[in-house]
Design a protein around this motif. Structure first.
Motif, PDB file in Angstrom:
ATOM      1  N   SER A 174       4.416-111.065 -54.503  1.00 47.55           N
ATOM      2  CA  SER A 174       4.886-112.359 -54.082  1.00 47.55           C
ATOM      3  C   SER A 174       6.066-112.842 -54.618  1.00 47.55           C
ATOM      4  N   LEU A 175       6.292-112.437 -55.658  1.00 47.52           N
ATOM      5  CA  LEU A 175       7.554-112.943 -56.351  1.00 47.52           C
ATOM      6  C   LEU A 175       8.758-112.310 -55.616  1.00 47.52           C
ATOM      7  N   ALA A 176       8.722-111.046 -55.149  1.00 45.00           N
ATOM      8  CA  ALA A 176       9.739-110.380 -54.219  1.00 45.00           C
ATOM      9  C   ALA A 176       9.769-111.292 -52.886  1.00 45.00           C
ATOM     10  N   GLU A 177       8.599-111.350 -52.543  1.00 47.95           N
ATOM     11  CA  GLU A 177       8.706-112.121 -50.955  1.00 47.95           C
ATOM     12  C   GLU A 177       9.296-113.777 -51.385  1.00 47.95           C
ATOM     13  N   VAL A 178       9.102-114.312 -52.128  1.00 47.67           N
ATOM     14  CA  VAL A 178       9.673-115.584 -52.360  1.00 47.67           C
ATOM     15  C   VAL A 178      11.063-115.409 -52.878  1.00 47.67           C
ATOM     16  N   ARG A 179      11.618-114.546 -53.235  1.00 46.35           N
ATOM     17  CA  ARG A 179      13.157-114.448 -53.472  1.00 46.35           C
ATOM     18  C   ARG A 179      13.721-114.000 -52.224  1.00 46.35           C
ATOM     19  N   SER A 180      13.137-113.134 -51.534  1.00 46.17           N
ATOM     20  CA  SER A 180      13.585-112.729 -50.216  1.00 46.17           C
ATOM     21  C   SER A 180      13.882-114.147 -49.280  1.00 46.17           C
ATOM     22  N   TYR A 181      12.665-115.062 -49.339  1.00 47.15           N
ATOM     23  CA  TYR A 181      12.697-116.088 -48.472  1.00 47.15           C
ATOM     24  C   TYR A 181      13.871-116.932 -48.980  1.00 47.15           C
ATOM     25  N   LYS A 182      14.149-117.253 -50.434  1.00 47.51           N
ATOM     26  CA  LYS A 182      15.194-117.877 -50.780  1.00 47.51           C
ATOM     27  C   LYS A 182      16.501-117.232 -50.489  1.00 47.51           C
ATOM     28  N   GLN A 183      16.717-116.201 -50.373  1.00 48.96           N
ATOM     29  CA  GLN A 183      18.158-115.512 -50.194  1.00 48.96           C
ATOM     30  C   GLN A 183      18.156-115.816 -48.815  1.00 48.96           C
ATOM     31  N   ALA A 184      17.364-115.698 -47.977  1.00 46.55           N
ATOM     32  CA  ALA A 184      17.522-115.867 -46.536  1.00 46.55           C
ATOM     33  C   ALA A 184      17.657-117.359 -46.208  1.00 46.55           C
ATOM     34  N   ALA A 185      17.176-118.269 -46.787  1.00 48.05           N
ATOM     35  CA  ALA A 185      17.350-119.864 -46.550  1.00 48.05           C
ATOM     36  C   ALA A 185      18.786-119.979 -47.159  1.00 48.05           C
ATOM     37  N   LYS A 186      19.203-119.440 -48.237  1.00 52.63           N
ATOM     38  CA  LYS A 186      20.451-119.677 -48.709  1.00 52.63           C
ATOM     39  C   LYS A 186      21.774-119.170 -47.625  1.00 52.63           C
ATOM     40  N   GLN A 187      21.536-118.061 -47.283  1.00 52.16           N
ATOM     41  CA  GLN A 187      22.430-117.535 -46.365  1.00 52.16           C
ATOM     42  C   GLN A 187      22.504-118.167 -45.106  1.00 52.16           C
ATOM     43  N   ALA A 188      21.356-118.776 -44.505  1.00 50.92           N
ATOM     44  CA  ALA A 188      21.358-119.249 -43.416  1.00 50.92           C
ATOM     45  C   ALA A 188      22.032-120.959 -43.681  1.00 50.92           C
ATOM     46  N   ALA A 189      21.852-121.437 -44.876  1.00 43.67           N
ATOM     47  CA  ALA A 189      22.565-122.727 -45.039  1.00 43.67           C
ATOM     48  C   ALA A 189      24.145-122.443 -45.235  1.00 43.67           C
ATOM     49  N   LYS A 190      24.294-121.198 -45.745  1.00 39.84           N
ATOM     50  CA  LYS A 190      25.917-121.054 -46.069  1.00 39.84           C
ATOM     51  C   LYS A 190      26.599-120.756 -44.447  1.00 39.84           C
ATOM     52  N   GLN A 191      25.807-120.064 -43.513  1.00 40.73           N
ATOM     53  CA  GLN A 191      26.324-119.848 -42.372  1.00 40.73           C
ATOM     54  C   GLN A 191      26.348-121.103 -41.489  1.00 40.73           C
ATOM     55  N   ALA A 192      25.656-121.895 -41.877  1.00 40.57           N
ATOM     56  CA  ALA A 192      25.366-123.401 -40.906  1.00 40.57           C
ATOM     57  C   ALA A 192      26.839-124.262 -41.579  1.00 40.57           C
ATOM     58  N   ALA A 193      26.741-124.096 -42.938  1.00 41.01           N
ATOM     59  CA  ALA A 193      28.240-124.759 -43.377  1.00 41.01           C
ATOM     60  C   ALA A 193      29.364-124.103 -42.877  1.00 41.01           C
ATOM     61  N   ASP A 194      29.379-122.967 -42.793  1.00 42.45           N
ATOM     62  CA  ASP A 194      30.714-122.223 -42.240  1.00 42.45           C
ATOM     63  C   ASP A 194      30.884-122.584 -40.951  1.00 42.45           C
ATOM     64  N   ARG A 195      29.883-122.710 -40.097  1.00 49.83           N
ATOM     65  CA  ARG A 195      30.098-123.103 -38.571  1.00 49.83           C
ATOM     66  C   ARG A 195      30.299-124.566 -38.709  1.00 49.83           C
ATOM     67  N   LYS A 196      30.118-125.651 -39.466  1.00 48.69           N
ATOM     68  CA  LYS A 196      30.484-126.897 -39.500  1.00 48.69           C
ATOM     69  C   LYS A 196      32.058-126.990 -39.814  1.00 48.69           C
ATOM     70  N   LYS A 197      32.294-125.942 -40.902  1.00 47.54           N
ATOM     71  CA  LYS A 197      33.793-126.056 -41.328  1.00 47.54           C
ATOM     72  C   LYS A 197      34.861-125.746 -40.390  1.00 47.54           C
ATOM     73  N   THR A 198      34.130-124.569 -39.781  1.00 43.40           N
ATOM     74  CA  THR A 198      35.447-124.095 -38.629  1.00 43.40           C
ATOM     75  C   THR A 198      35.415-124.723 -37.157  1.00 43.40           C
ATOM     76  N   GLY A 199      34.326-125.440 -36.994  1.00 49.07           N
ATOM     77  CA  GLY A 199      34.065-126.197 -35.883  1.00 49.07           C
ATOM     78  C   GLY A 199      33.688-125.380 -34.469  1.00 49.07           C
ATOM     79  N   PRO A 200      33.229-125.790 -33.344  1.00 50.25           N
ATOM     80  CA  PRO A 200      32.955-124.945 -32.137  1.00 50.25           C
ATOM     81  C   PRO A 200      33.916-124.078 -31.827  1.00 50.25           C
ATOM     82  N   ALA A 201      33.390-122.817 -31.456  1.00 42.37           N
ATOM     83  CA  ALA A 201      34.554-121.984 -30.806  1.00 42.37           C
ATOM     84  C   ALA A 201      35.026-122.465 -29.517  1.00 42.37           C
ATOM     85  N   VAL A 202      36.299-121.978 -29.363  1.00 44.22           N
ATOM     86  CA  VAL A 202      36.869-122.525 -28.044  1.00 44.22           C
ATOM     87  C   VAL A 202      37.254-121.368 -27.040  1.00 44.22           C
ATOM     88  N   ASP A 203      36.634-121.642 -25.801  1.00 45.88           N
ATOM     89  CA  ASP A 203      36.746-120.744 -24.992  1.00 45.88           C
ATOM     90  C   ASP A 203      38.166-120.128 -24.535  1.00 45.88           C
TER      91      ASP A 203
END
Length: 206
Positions: A174-203
């Motif tokens: 269960s420790l490994a599962e919690v750690r995996s969840y935290k890493q996934a959540a951290k990665q998702a937050a980083k990706q969201a921050a990166d998208r906000k920083k770069t702005g929407p893609a231009v067609d």
């Protein structure tokens, strides 16, 4: 009654967490910017360096601040930022002495609702809303502290059959599962921050 925990992944450290409410609070306080096992094994290390079998809020609250910071900084240090955490732990213990007679368990004893318990935990120095909710979930899931509405007060951390926090750790798997969840959540937050920083893609952009 002693509680069987597996948060530190070390028998002696886990035994202390299970019998000492202050040790459990201390582990939760230190659980940031370090591996979970490191944070929750720290209370046992601190107790040994104090020459005790348990932690005492009165002793820690009254300890010379510089000497206490040095104690936590001894190698191996109990945290990545031992001096800062020494100050926070002393503030926590001073609060417990002032408001609960030095008894950490008094924070949750006699509470009528999960909302009241969350408020009490949130009032502790070093405990923001998220940390308070995680500890509330730990109390409910592993300590048998289940006032009315505790799962709702703990938010997502109070959900059954999940692996979001230390409240859900009962062993290595269960420790490994919690750690995996935290890493996934951290990665998702980083990706969201990166998208906000770069702005929407231009067609039409290459």
């Amino acid at each position: 009654m002693d509680i069987t925990l597996r948060l530190a992944q070390q028998p002696e450290a886990d035994a202390l967490l299970g019998r000492s409410p202050l040790a459990a609070l201390t582990g939760m306080l230190l659980d940031q910017q370090v591996p979970m096992e490191w944070a929750f094994s720290a209370p046992y290390t601190i107790a040994r360096r104090l020459g005790r079998s348990d932690l005492d809020a009165h002793e820690i609250a009254a300890y010379d601040p510089e000497a206490f910071a040095a104690l936590l900084s001894e190698k191996p240090a109990v945290h990545r930022y031992p001096a800062a955490m020494a100050k926070r732990l002393q503030q926590l213990c001073q609060y417990l002495v002032e408001h609960h007679g030095g008894d950490a368990a008094a924070v949750w004893q006699g509470v009528g609702t999960g909302k009241e318990l969350l408020t009490r935990l949130n009032d502790l120095p070093g405990f923001g809303k998220q940390k308070a909710q995680i500890f509330l979930a730990l109390l409910g899931k592993q300590f048998g502290v289940t006032p009315e509405g505790w799962r709702q007060a703990a938010g997502a951390y109070g959900e059954a059959d999940c692996h979001r926090s230390v409240a859900d750790i009962t062993g290595p798997e269960s420790l490994a599962e919690v750690r995996s969840y935290k890493q996934a959540a951290k990665q998702a937050a980083k990706q969201a921050a990166d998208r906000k920083k770069t702005g929407p893609a231009v067609d039409g952009a290459s």
